[in-house]
Enzyme design. Structure first.
Site, PDB file in Angstrom:
ATOM      1  N   LYS A 189     -73.254 -38.888 125.445  1.00 13.33           N
ATOM      2  CA  LYS A 189     -73.981 -37.698 125.898  1.00 13.33           C
ATOM      3  C   LYS A 189     -73.721 -37.609 127.392  1.00 13.33           C
ATOM      4  O   LYS A 189     -74.162 -38.464 128.169  1.00 13.33           O
ATOM      5  CB  LYS A 189     -75.476 -37.827 125.622  1.00 13.33           C
ATOM      6  CG  LYS A 189     -76.228 -36.605 126.106  1.00 13.33           C
ATOM      7  CD  LYS A 189     -77.683 -36.605 125.654  1.00 13.33           C
ATOM      8  CE  LYS A 189     -78.333 -35.323 126.129  1.00 13.33           C
ATOM      9  NZ  LYS A 189     -79.436 -35.561 127.055  1.00 13.33           N
ATOM     10  N   ASN A 211     -87.488 -35.703 123.921  1.00 14.19           N
ATOM     11  CA  ASN A 211     -87.898 -37.025 124.393  1.00 14.19           C
ATOM     12  C   ASN A 211     -89.282 -36.999 125.039  1.00 14.19           C
ATOM     13  O   ASN A 211     -90.257 -37.510 124.490  1.00 14.19           O
ATOM     14  CB  ASN A 211     -86.842 -37.594 125.343  1.00 14.19           C
ATOM     15  CG  ASN A 211     -87.162 -38.991 125.844  1.00 14.19           C
ATOM     16  OD1 ASN A 211     -86.547 -39.469 126.764  1.00 14.19           O
ATOM     17  ND2 ASN A 211     -88.132 -39.688 125.271  1.00 14.19           N
ATOM     18  N   GLY A 269     -88.222 -31.967 131.139  1.00 16.96           N
ATOM     19  CA  GLY A 269     -89.551 -32.520 131.391  1.00 16.96           C
ATOM     20  C   GLY A 269     -90.630 -31.484 131.633  1.00 16.96           C
ATOM     21  O   GLY A 269     -91.778 -31.833 131.889  1.00 16.96           O
TER      22      GLY A 269
END
Lengths: 369, 255
Positions: B95, B204, B156
């Site tokens: 990645k 994530n 995020g």
């Protein structure tokens, strides 16, 4: 690029001292903060609202850094210093036994830390370029870099070219603290040596970033001048560095004065409450800055702060050169407040629902491995 | 089934290993998410160390590991990390993350394209993280990227598919799988991306920092499945005006 300058502290006193609790609440409800909002968070009104600040800071920290705390250890390589700084145990006039470690001796220290599980190392030295200069540090980095995720330094200011040399040798970042942003106080505590030049020192973080270092650490020594004003000046410095060096990771440390050889009494002593407010205010102001809490602070305090804002802890630190291999050696820069070893600190971090992270970089990022 | 390079995946939810409170919580949450592909930051793991705190917990037979170059600020650094992963970790999957701004962690399009081209030529299976730029997506596809991974929103931030218009174009044009990566903060965001026709999503932060990461992992799994099912079932056209469920238009004028 015009260099960073600090306004006279008198120019921003009103910003710090007029906010009310309503102003603080308004800032806590906002996502994007202006530098004036930092003043509000450092205000006496905000001092009465630490639980609210802590709640906001905890959310931001969790979101940005997750439930993790990164760990590192300092390695003191030399206690020789040409500067006379009234607050420091290594000050040139102090009658202490001075030591400079050979490269082999430093490697022994670093290997001890590697065996304990440390992967991030901070090399610390007083200002004595003839004993610990660029060649010494570069050679040390080349010898040891493959065994560590990251090696950073806290030594005398160097030139941009010298920082570039060290970066290429494998040094990842540099910490350089202004000690105090208050010019008058700065002159009064730095009696002689290169460090006596306030403006020279203020320009160092920019040089570090310009040289391509991945990380620059800044900070001031709590206890020398008014901490609220210092915090605001530090915020200005952070903001300026972000604008000019967008590739550089920034961290802030919070050295709060503890007893040192020479028995210096801090003119403006600060307690844990003040440290807490400063740290929380900076987190709320700058969501991405790394916040470092060293073993200067006590176990109780460091345990309590897990998850509230700090992102990086030292552990098991010894501040005397050679002290890991020879624990009875005297001549520490300052005495530490938290004597626990790495595993004990990690256990405390886990107990508080956080993951202790011993590796968060890789030597492969830099050339020449 | 989702096919990337020569591998097929039943789950269209990819996981990450960052930000978890402990390796145990991470392992449980990933298990609940049903993910089969997990990305690990090379800066966080020691691939050579069998006792590494992350790698030792995760079942290597269950998950396909996708090393990432988080922290790399240019193509050169990313390539060095890729070679480390291949030499020590034994995988040529990568990645690719080239994020020179440590603050926003936004991907550098120029360096990402450069690194993808060089790595593909060197035999890597490259899954590049990219901004939601349709032309960049085509350029990456042209140089051999195995997927494209546009961000839904800044990483995020939990803001969902903010880049909807651009991702719609990317999906429409792509000949390789499109994986929406970054910014998905809630299961509904993941379902949204899947309903749009994304081939997979990578989540994530939203799972790792949830109050209950295990339950959140499961919730994302369900949302991804629902979103995919809805996409395959064929969604109705959305619009501002209401439509009767059995519309009738008089066609009496026809001869």
């Amino acid at each position: 690029m015009s260099p960073f300058t600090v306004p006279d502290f008198s120019e921003f006193q009103a910003l710090i001292h007029t906010p009310t609790s309503t102003d603080v609440e308004a800032v806590l409800a906002r996502d994007k903060l202006h530098i004036n909002d930092l003043a509000t968070l450092l205000s006496p009104a905000a001092s009465e609202m630490l639980p609210a600040l802590a709640a906001r800071s905890a959310v931001i920290t969790g979101q940005r850094f997750g439930h993790t705390i990164q760990l590192y250890a300092p390695v003191y390589v030399s206690s020789f210093c040409a500067n006379k700084c009234v607050y420091c145990g290594f000050s040139a006039e102090n009658k202490i036994e001075r030591r400079v470690l050979t490269l082999d001796e430093v490697e022994v220290e670093m290997n001890i830390l590697a065996d304990q599980g440390f992967n991030h190392i901070l090399l610390v030295s007083g200002e004595a370029p003839a004993k610990v200069g660029v060649d010494y540090l570069a050679e040390l980095a080349r010898r040891t870099r493959a065994r560590f995720a990251a090696i950073t330094i806290e030594v005398q200011p160097l030139s941009t070219e010298e920082y570039r040399t060290l970066f290429e040798a494998g040094i990842t970042g540099v910490a350089v603290y202004q000690e105090t942003y208050d010019r008058g106080v700065y002159d009064a505590v730095h009696l002689s040596g290169n460090k006596a030049d306030y403006d020279y020192r203020l320009k160092v973080p920019a040089r570090v970033a310009e040289a391509g270092m991945r990380e620059v650490g800044i900070g001031f020594l709590m206890g020398l001048a008014d901490w609220r004003s210092e915090g605001f000046a530090l915020g200005l410095h952070l903001q300026w560095l972000r604008k000019h060096f967008w590739r550089t990771n920034l961290t802030v440390s919070f050295p709060r004065m503890r007893p040192a050889e020479g028995a210096f009494d801090p003119p403006q002593p600060t307690g844990e409450k003040e440290l807490t407010q400063l740290l929380l205010a900076l987190r709320i102001f700058d969501h991405d800055v790394g916040l470092v809490l060293s073993t200067r602070e006590e176990k109780r305090y460091r345990n309590g702060m897990i998850g509230l804002g700090p992102t990086r802890y030292s552990a098991g630190s010894c501040t005397a050169p050679g002290g890991y291999a020879n624990p009875d050696l005297a001549g520490e820069q300052f005495s530490v407040g938290d004597h626990r070893d790495l595993q004990t600190v990690c256990d405390s971090i886990r107990k508080r629902g956080h993951d202790p992270v011993c590796k968060d970089w890789d030597a492969t990022f830099q050339k020449g491995l | 089934m989702l096919k990337i390079a020569d591998k097929t995946f039943r789950s269209r939810l990819f996981g990450g290993t960052g930000k978890f409170a402990s390796s145990a919580v991470m392992n449980e949450a990933l298990d609940a998410s049903g993910s089969e592909m997990i990305t690990v930051a090379l800066r966080r793991v020691d691939l050579a160390d069998p006792d590494d705190d992350i790698m030792s917990v995760l079942d290597r037979d269950k998950y396909w590991f996708l090393p990432n170059t988080a922290g790399a600020r240019d193509a050169e650094e990313a390539i060095r990390l890729a070679n480390l992963a291949r030499a020590v970790g034994g995988t040529n999957w990568l990645k690719l993350e080239v994020t020179p701004d440590p603050r926003t962690l936004l991907p550098d399009p120029v360096e990402t394209l450069k690194a993808t081209e060089l790595l593909v030529k060197d035999g890597f299976i490259v899954l590049p993280y990219m901004n939601a730029d349709p032309i960049l997506s085509l350029r990456l596809q042209d140089v051999g990227a195995a997927t494209v991974m546009p961000l839904g929103a800044p990483i995020g931030t939990n803001q969902g598919v903010l880049m909807q218009s651009m991702i719609e174009i990317i999906i429409d044009q792509a000949q390789v799988p499109v994986v929406v990566d970054a910014g998905l903060g809630a299961p509904s965001h993941a379902a949204h991306a899947m309903e749009m026709g994304a081939d997979a999503v990578l989540v994530n932060t939203a799972i790792a920092v949830a109050g209950d990461p295990v339950a959140m992992g499961r919730a994302f799994a369900m949302a991804v499945e629902a979103g995919r099912m809805a996409y395959e079932a064929g969604l109705g056209i959305s619009g501002k005006s209401a439509a009767a469920s059995s519309p009738e238009v008089g066609l009496g004028f026809l001869q």
